[in-house]
Design a protein around this motif. Structure first.
Motif, PDB file in Angstrom:
ATOM      1  N   SER A  65       0.826  -1.210   0.000  1.00 42.79           N
ATOM      2  CA  SER A  65       0.000   0.000   0.000  1.00 42.79           C
ATOM      3  C   SER A  65       0.859   1.258   0.000  1.00 42.79           C
ATOM      4  O   SER A  65       0.600   2.199  -0.756  1.00 42.79           O
ATOM      5  N   LYS A  66       1.880   1.276   0.832  1.00 45.60           N
ATOM      6  CA  LYS A  66       2.767   2.438   0.905  1.00 45.60           C
ATOM      7  C   LYS A  66       3.530   2.636  -0.396  1.00 45.60           C
ATOM      8  O   LYS A  66       3.704   3.764  -0.860  1.00 45.60           O
ATOM      9  N   ARG A  67       3.975   1.547  -0.970  1.00 42.91           N
ATOM     10  CA  ARG A  67       4.706   1.656  -2.240  1.00 42.91           C
ATOM     11  C   ARG A  67       3.776   2.140  -3.347  1.00 42.91           C
ATOM     12  O   ARG A  67       4.163   2.948  -4.188  1.00 42.91           O
ATOM     13  N   LEU A  68       2.528   1.672  -3.356  1.00 37.93           N
ATOM     14  CA  LEU A  68       1.568   2.120  -4.358  1.00 37.93           C
ATOM     15  C   LEU A  68       1.251   3.605  -4.217  1.00 37.93           C
ATOM     16  O   LEU A  68       0.956   4.273  -5.209  1.00 37.93           O
ATOM     17  N   ASP A  69       1.316   4.122  -3.001  1.00 36.99           N
ATOM     18  CA  ASP A  69       1.107   5.565  -2.800  1.00 36.99           C
ATOM     19  C   ASP A  69       2.165   6.374  -3.552  1.00 36.99           C
ATOM     20  O   ASP A  69       1.900   7.496  -3.980  1.00 36.99           O
ATOM     21  N   ASN A  70       3.356   5.822  -3.715  1.00 35.67           N
ATOM     22  CA  ASN A  70       4.423   6.492  -4.476  1.00 35.67           C
ATOM     23  C   ASN A  70       4.386   6.131  -5.959  1.00 35.67           C
ATOM     24  O   ASN A  70       4.734   6.941  -6.809  1.00 35.67           O
ATOM     25  N   ILE A  71       3.980   4.912  -6.261  1.00 35.60           N
ATOM     26  CA  ILE A  71       3.951   4.417  -7.636  1.00 35.60           C
ATOM     27  C   ILE A  71       2.842   5.083  -8.449  1.00 35.60           C
ATOM     28  O   ILE A  71       3.064   5.509  -9.588  1.00 35.60           O
ATOM     29  N   THR A  72       1.656   5.181  -7.881  1.00 36.99           N
ATOM     30  CA  THR A  72       0.478   5.637  -8.625  1.00 36.99           C
ATOM     31  C   THR A  72       0.660   7.007  -9.273  1.00 36.99           C
ATOM     32  O   THR A  72       0.390   7.154 -10.472  1.00 36.99           O
ATOM     33  N   PRO A  73       1.131   8.030  -8.543  1.00 34.52           N
ATOM     34  CA  PRO A  73       1.291   9.333  -9.213  1.00 34.52           C
ATOM     35  C   PRO A  73       2.306   9.305 -10.359  1.00 34.52           C
ATOM     36  O   PRO A  73       2.153  10.026 -11.344  1.00 34.52           O
ATOM     37  N   LYS A  74       3.307   8.464 -10.248  1.00 39.11           N
ATOM     38  CA  LYS A  74       4.313   8.356 -11.309  1.00 39.11           C
ATOM     39  C   LYS A  74       3.706   7.732 -12.569  1.00 39.11           C
ATOM     40  O   LYS A  74       3.996   8.164 -13.689  1.00 39.11           O
ATOM     41  N   VAL A  75       2.871   6.716 -12.383  1.00 40.25           N
ATOM     42  CA  VAL A  75       2.222   6.075 -13.532  1.00 40.25           C
ATOM     43  C   VAL A  75       1.223   7.050 -14.161  1.00 40.25           C
ATOM     44  O   VAL A  75       1.147   7.167 -15.390  1.00 40.25           O
ATOM     45  N   ILE A  76       0.488   7.769 -13.344  1.00 35.57           N
ATOM     46  CA  ILE A  76      -0.467   8.756 -13.855  1.00 35.57           C
ATOM     47  C   ILE A  76       0.268   9.834 -14.658  1.00 35.57           C
ATOM     48  O   ILE A  76      -0.168  10.214 -15.749  1.00 35.57           O
ATOM     49  N   ALA A  77       1.377  10.314 -14.133  1.00 34.48           N
ATOM     50  CA  ALA A  77       2.160  11.325 -14.847  1.00 34.48           C
ATOM     51  C   ALA A  77       2.662  10.797 -16.191  1.00 34.48           C
ATOM     52  O   ALA A  77       2.630  11.506 -17.196  1.00 34.48           O
ATOM     53  N   ALA A  78       3.094   9.555 -16.213  1.00 35.52           N
ATOM     54  CA  ALA A  78       3.573   8.953 -17.456  1.00 35.52           C
ATOM     55  C   ALA A  78       2.434   8.762 -18.457  1.00 35.52           C
ATOM     56  O   ALA A  78       2.650   8.806 -19.671  1.00 35.52           O
ATOM     57  N   ALA A  79       1.222   8.569 -17.966  1.00 42.36           N
ATOM     58  CA  ALA A  79       0.071   8.332 -18.833  1.00 42.36           C
ATOM     59  C   ALA A  79      -0.485   9.625 -19.428  1.00 42.36           C
ATOM     60  O   ALA A  79      -1.250   9.577 -20.390  1.00 42.36           O
ATOM     61  N   LYS A  80      -0.100  10.761 -18.909  1.00 45.54           N
ATOM     62  CA  LYS A  80      -0.661  12.038 -19.365  1.00 45.54           C
ATOM     63  C   LYS A  80      -0.439  12.289 -20.855  1.00 45.54           C
ATOM     64  O   LYS A  80      -1.240  12.952 -21.489  1.00 45.54           O
ATOM     65  N   HIS A  81       0.611  11.757 -21.433  1.00 41.72           N
ATOM     66  CA  HIS A  81       0.890  12.017 -22.849  1.00 41.72           C
ATOM     67  C   HIS A  81      -0.072  11.304 -23.795  1.00 41.72           C
ATOM     68  O   HIS A  81      -0.053  11.541 -24.996  1.00 41.72           O
ATOM     69  N   PHE A  82      -0.924  10.432 -23.270  1.00 42.16           N
ATOM     70  CA  PHE A  82      -1.900   9.753 -24.115  1.00 42.16           C
ATOM     71  C   PHE A  82      -3.073  10.662 -24.490  1.00 42.16           C
ATOM     72  O   PHE A  82      -3.891  10.320 -25.333  1.00 42.16           O
ATOM     73  N   ASN A  83      -3.175  11.829 -23.830  1.00 40.26           N
ATOM     74  CA  ASN A  83      -4.214  12.828 -24.120  1.00 40.26           C
ATOM     75  C   ASN A  83      -5.629  12.248 -24.122  1.00 40.26           C
ATOM     76  O   ASN A  83      -6.401  12.493 -25.041  1.00 40.26           O
ATOM     77  N   ILE A  84      -5.936  11.486 -23.108  1.00 38.91           N
ATOM     78  CA  ILE A  84      -7.271  10.931 -22.965  1.00 38.91           C
ATOM     79  C   ILE A  84      -8.146  12.002 -22.300  1.00 38.91           C
ATOM     80  O   ILE A  84      -7.802  12.506 -21.246  1.00 38.91           O
ATOM     81  N   PRO A  85      -9.283  12.352 -22.889  1.00 42.22           N
ATOM     82  CA  PRO A  85     -10.140  13.367 -22.265  1.00 42.22           C
ATOM     83  C   PRO A  85     -10.635  12.903 -20.899  1.00 42.22           C
ATOM     84  O   PRO A  85     -10.982  11.749 -20.725  1.00 42.22           O
ATOM     85  N   GLN A  86     -10.638  13.830 -19.943  1.00 36.61           N
ATOM     86  CA  GLN A  86     -11.080  13.489 -18.585  1.00 36.61           C
ATOM     87  C   GLN A  86     -12.564  13.658 -18.407  1.00 36.61           C
ATOM     88  O   GLN A  86     -13.299  14.242 -18.961  1.00 36.61           O
TER      89      GLN A  86
END
Length: 86
Positions: A65-86
């Motif tokens: 859980s603690k590691r995912l708290d650090n992992i998740t924002p990094k994956v989200i940041a990496a996914a931003k270039h896909f330009n998926i509408p929110q």
């Protein structure tokens, strides 16, 4: 983080991505071997924290859980270039 308590529900920022895009975002996040494995097992395989902890040899699901708290924002940041509408 709400995602850590829900089984199989991706963070809202990743929900509209296809599996290959989530996989690519994980790879592009440069997480290191252990965190990449955790991210794949959680986001792609939808494994529970306790199952990932056992597989990784951790003594507690809270480690995952603690590691995912650090992992998740990094994956989200990496996914931003896909330009998926929110």
């Amino acid at each position: 983080m709400e995602y850590s308590r829900a089984r199989g529900k991706l963070p809202p920022e990743l929900e509209k991505l296809c599996t290959s895009q989530v996989m690519q975002a994980i790879d592009e996040a440069n997480l290191g071997l252990a965190d990449t494995h955790i991210a794949r097992r959680r986001f792609l395989d939808q494994m529970q924290h306790i199952d990932i902890a056992v597989e990784m040899g951790y003594r507690s699901r809270s480690t995952v859980s603690k590691r995912l708290d650090n992992i998740t924002p990094k994956v989200i940041a990496a996914a931003k270039h896909f330009n998926i509408p929110q």
